[in-house]
Design an enzyme around this catalytic site. Structure first.
Site, PDB file in Angstrom:
ATOM      1  N   CYS A 169       0.798  -1.378   0.020  1.00  0.00           N
ATOM      2  CA  CYS A 169       0.004  -0.234   0.007  1.00  0.00           C
ATOM      3  C   CYS A 169       0.838   1.373   0.088  1.00  0.00           C
ATOM      4  O   CYS A 169       2.367   1.111  -0.036  1.00  0.00           O
ATOM      5  CB  CYS A 169      -0.891   0.111   1.218  1.00  0.00           C
ATOM      6  SG  CYS A 169      -1.679  -1.768   1.821  1.00  0.00           S
TER       7      CYS A 169
ATOM      8  N   ASN B 277       1.069   0.205   5.741  1.00  0.00           N
ATOM      9  CA  ASN B 277       2.004   0.078   4.518  1.00  0.00           C
ATOM     10  C   ASN B 277       3.040  -1.418   4.643  1.00  0.00           C
ATOM     11  O   ASN B 277       3.753  -0.997   5.502  1.00  0.00           O
ATOM     12  CB  ASN B 277       2.457   1.094   4.217  1.00  0.00           C
ATOM     13  CG  ASN B 277       3.450   0.395   2.584  1.00  0.00           C
ATOM     14  OD1 ASN B 277       3.164  -0.447   1.861  1.00  0.00           O
ATOM     15  ND2 ASN B 277       4.479   1.493   2.406  1.00  0.00           N
TER      16      ASN B 277
ATOM     17  N   ASP C 128      -3.010  -8.424   8.751  1.00  0.00           N
ATOM     18  CA  ASP C 128      -1.988  -8.199   9.760  1.00  0.00           C
ATOM     19  C   ASP C 128      -1.943  -6.788  10.233  1.00  0.00           C
ATOM     20  O   ASP C 128      -1.514  -6.414  11.302  1.00  0.00           O
ATOM     21  CB  ASP C 128      -0.592  -8.324   9.045  1.00  0.00           C
ATOM     22  CG  ASP C 128      -0.627  -7.670   7.633  1.00  0.00           C
ATOM     23  OD1 ASP C 128      -1.617  -7.070   7.242  1.00  0.00           O
ATOM     24  OD2 ASP C 128       0.792  -7.794   6.753  1.00  0.00           O
TER      25      ASP C 128
ATOM     26  N   ILE D  68      15.017 -11.390 -17.167  1.00  0.00           N
ATOM     27  CA  ILE D  68      14.934 -10.428 -18.473  1.00  0.00           C
ATOM     28  C   ILE D  68      16.437 -10.781 -19.171  1.00  0.00           C
ATOM     29  O   ILE D  68      17.291 -11.224 -18.672  1.00  0.00           O
ATOM     30  CB  ILE D  68      15.213  -8.967 -17.865  1.00  0.00           C
ATOM     31  CG1 ILE D  68      13.862  -8.411 -17.442  1.00  0.00           C
ATOM     32  CG2 ILE D  68      15.900  -8.167 -18.832  1.00  0.00           C
ATOM     33  CD1 ILE D  68      14.115  -6.902 -17.300  1.00  0.00           C
TER      34      ILE D  68
ATOM     35  N   GLY E 276      16.137 -11.932  -4.590  1.00  0.00           N
ATOM     36  CA  GLY E 276      17.518 -12.045  -4.015  1.00  0.00           C
ATOM     37  C   GLY E 276      18.000 -11.007  -3.332  1.00  0.00           C
ATOM     38  O   GLY E 276      19.360 -10.931  -3.010  1.00  0.00           O
TER      39      GLY E 276
END
Length: 635
Positions: free
Chosen positions: A2, A76, A101, A291, A366
């Site tokens: 958010c 958020n 949450d 990519i 990662g």
């Protein structure tokens, strides 16, 4: 995932800002395209944009108020252990009206006050308003995965997930020239400063508590590094590897909880491959995304990504890009940036996020492994400087040669010369100066030279030195490489790497979750001695060794390439008019008054010479700034 924004007024004049709350929330619509909400009461205003990740009941919308009507929260982020925390609260008599949450965080605050933050495993920023106490509590996560900007004057305190929200609230647009100087060196702005005077980044692991006109700032989390405890670690290297696998497996499993399509970035490097290998233990046919670079085969690692995808039978998608594809998105990235940020790899992250978002809403990454475990070339350079020896001294002995040979990132030979020159300088420096030099694209002197005489006078040397000193406080002459990694996690990680991922993913309404930054993994990483992380032959040693049985051997038989956006090629071609006739033209630079015309001309001359060095990165920083200036300072 958010975006949040809000106002806490100290005076009647401050309350007038509440009228701009909706505009502030609208400014970050890409962070929450699914819904929005607002709360206004007396001196307080809270705004919220939502991207649906979990299947929430109607009671799960925000801003969320508890059943007593006293407390209201905007939140958020993601709390990955919220179900365990929820059960403990239920056992103590707390009642819940949603499965979120957000409500768990609210109930923990109601139950325990400001001391509950260390129980949270996740990334977040949030604000809680207490009607009865007439107070507000703002907090940010440990590592700085989610941004939170603060503006304060005598009438109010305002906060937001992005600068464009604060601009919509009407903050003064006064340039911070110390921040500009640091930006010209690093290509990003270290916190707590921002490009605007009066606007600060709430530091990772910090909170603010406001009541009346009093504002208390406190650090609630400190990266747990103690060199004395590192020296006493009792685990063998084999036991360390096993523990890392267990901790990271748990962290990855926690981040797979979502009621929307979920996937993982898979670059073909070790870090993302590790996350895919672990995620595949917990979910079948994981969606993975890579990519490829058709026009830049040296940087194309998709064949290695495919080896991992085939091994774990993932639903693998390759986005094969040309340089034209990259070029076509430059202006999308420039238009989204609301504070100068010139890590050019943001362009690739933007496209990866955009294409990935077409298929999933959440992606694992990662990120963080290099900073925690020593994965960058500069870490190997630091190791070699501290080890000394014939090779290191030989490179330094040829310093005059490195100065005269042509240097460029765009050729193997030129790049090696550039690296030898930087290493040679580092050998002759102390740890603080060496770190700053290797983190920078330009020296402090070169950055100041770019500024006009009037702008140069506005760069307060004492303030600039203090900010630099604060950043480098953990580096000591008798320390070791762990201090360098600690500094990276407080500078490079939050203000370059995580800023890049958050900005570019949120621009495309994609949530990215990095398991390496789980607090248990971070704690373990900083309990390890240097020899577990790096030696003369291997960077990120424990990560490579611990997961070798899970990964194709081919991943270990080639150097890490990374990716270089072909800026130099563009600056000498398609983007040359933008440099010569627009953003860096003599006329625009002189009228603007921020930069020195002659210094910009000299930089452009170097750009088109046989020895451009890192100048394309510096030119990109100038273009980003100038574009930002036109959009946000001339509007």
């Amino acid at each position: 995932m958010c975006g949040i924004t809000g106002i806490f007024a100290f005076t009647e004049a401050g309350r007038s800002s509440l009228a701009s709350l909706r505009a502030s929330t609208d400014a970050i619509s890409s962070r929450g395209p699914d819904s929005q909400g607002h709360f206004v009461y007396d001196r307080c205003g809270l705004g919220f944009r939502r991207l649906a990740i979990l299947d929430l009941t109607a009671d799960g919308n925000q801003p969320m108020t508890d059943e007593s009507g006293r407390y209201t929260i905007v939140f958020n982020g993601e709390i990955f252990n919220f179900k365990e925390l929820r059960q403990k609260l239920i056992s103590k008599g707390h009642r819940f009206h949603s499965q979120t949450d957000t409500e768990v965080v609210l109930q923990l605050y109601i139950s325990e006050g400001r001391n509950f933050l260390k129980k949270l495993n996740g990334f977040f920023d949030f604000a809680i308003y207490d009607k009865e106490e007439d107070s507000m509590f703002l907090a940010r996560d440990r590592m700085g995965e989610k941004p939170l900007l603060i503006y304060r004057d005598e009438d109010k305190l305002m906060f937001a997930s992005e600068m464009k929200s604060l601009l919509a609230l009407g903050i003064p647009r006064k340039l911070d020239y110390v921040s500009l100087s640091h930006y010209l060196q690093l290509n990003y702005i270290p916190g707590p400063a921002t490009i605007f005077r009066g606007v600060k980044k709430l530091l990772p692991g910090h909170y603010l508590y406001m009541k009346g006109k009093k504002v208390v700032r406190k650090r609630w989390y400190k990266i747990p590094y103690d060199p004395k405890k590192v020296d006493k670690i009792k685990l063998s290297y084999e036991e360390q590897q096993k523990k890392l696998v267990d901790l990271l497996d748990d962290a990855t499993a926690r981040r797979l909880v979502a009621d929307v399509p979920l996937g993982a970035f898979l670059s073909g490097g070790i870090d993302s491959s590790v996350i895919v290998a672990l995620a595949s233990r917990h979910t079948q046919h994981l969606n993975t995304f890579s990519i490829g670079y058709r026009d830049e085969p040296f940087f194309d690692e998709t064949k290695y990504a495919k080896l991992v995808a085939d091994r774990y039978k993932t639903n693998h998608t390759v986005f094969s890009l040309t340089n034209q594809d990259l070029y076509d998105h430059i202006f999308d990235v420039l238009n989204y940036i609301d504070e100068p940020f010139a890590d050019s790899s943001a362009l690739a992250v933007y496209i990866l996020s955009k294409r990935t978002r077409e298929k999933v809403t959440v992606a694992l990454s990662g990120d963080g492994a290099d900073e925690l475990f020593g994965g960058y070339n500069k870490h190997m350079g630091e190791f070699q400087v501290r080890q000394g020896g014939f090779k290191a001294e030989a490179v330094t002995g040829l310093n005059l040669l490195w100065d005269v040979l042509p240097k460029s990132r765009n050729s193997f030979f030129g790049n090696k010369v550039r690296q030898f020159q930087r290493f040679s300088r580092g050998m002759l420096s102390g740890p603080k100066d060496r770190y700053w030099d290797w983190a920078s694209f330009a020296s402090e002197k070169d950055a100041r030279t770019l500024l006009s005489p009037a702008a140069r006078r506005k760069v307060g040397k004492k303030l600039a030195d203090k900010r630099r000193k604060d950043i480098l406080e953990d580096l000591h002459a008798d320390g070791d490489l762990n201090e360098v990694l600690l500094t990276d996690t407080k500078l490079v990680l939050p203000y370059d790497m995580l800023t890049k991922v958050d900005l570019m993913s949120m621009a495309n309404s994609l949530e990215v979750r990095p398991p390496f930054l789980d607090p248990n993994v971070v704690r373990f990483a900083f309990s390890l001695p240097v020899e577990s992380k790096i030696d003369a032959n291997m960077k990120k040693k424990i990560v490579q060794d611990a997961f070798r049985p899970m990964l194709p051997e081919e991943l270990y038989k080639r150097p890490k390439h990374g990716f270089e956006v072909p800026l130099l090629k563009w600056f000498r071609g398609e983007l040359r008019p933008l440099i010569e006739d627009d953003l860096l033209s003599d006329a625009f630079v002189e009228a603007q008054g921020v930069f020195d015309v002659a210094a910009i001309q000299a930089l452009k001359t170097q750009l088109f010479s046989r020895s451009p060095g890192d100048v394309h990165a510096r030119i990109w920083a100038l273009i980003v700034f100038q574009w930002w200036w036109k959009k946000w300072m001339m509007a």
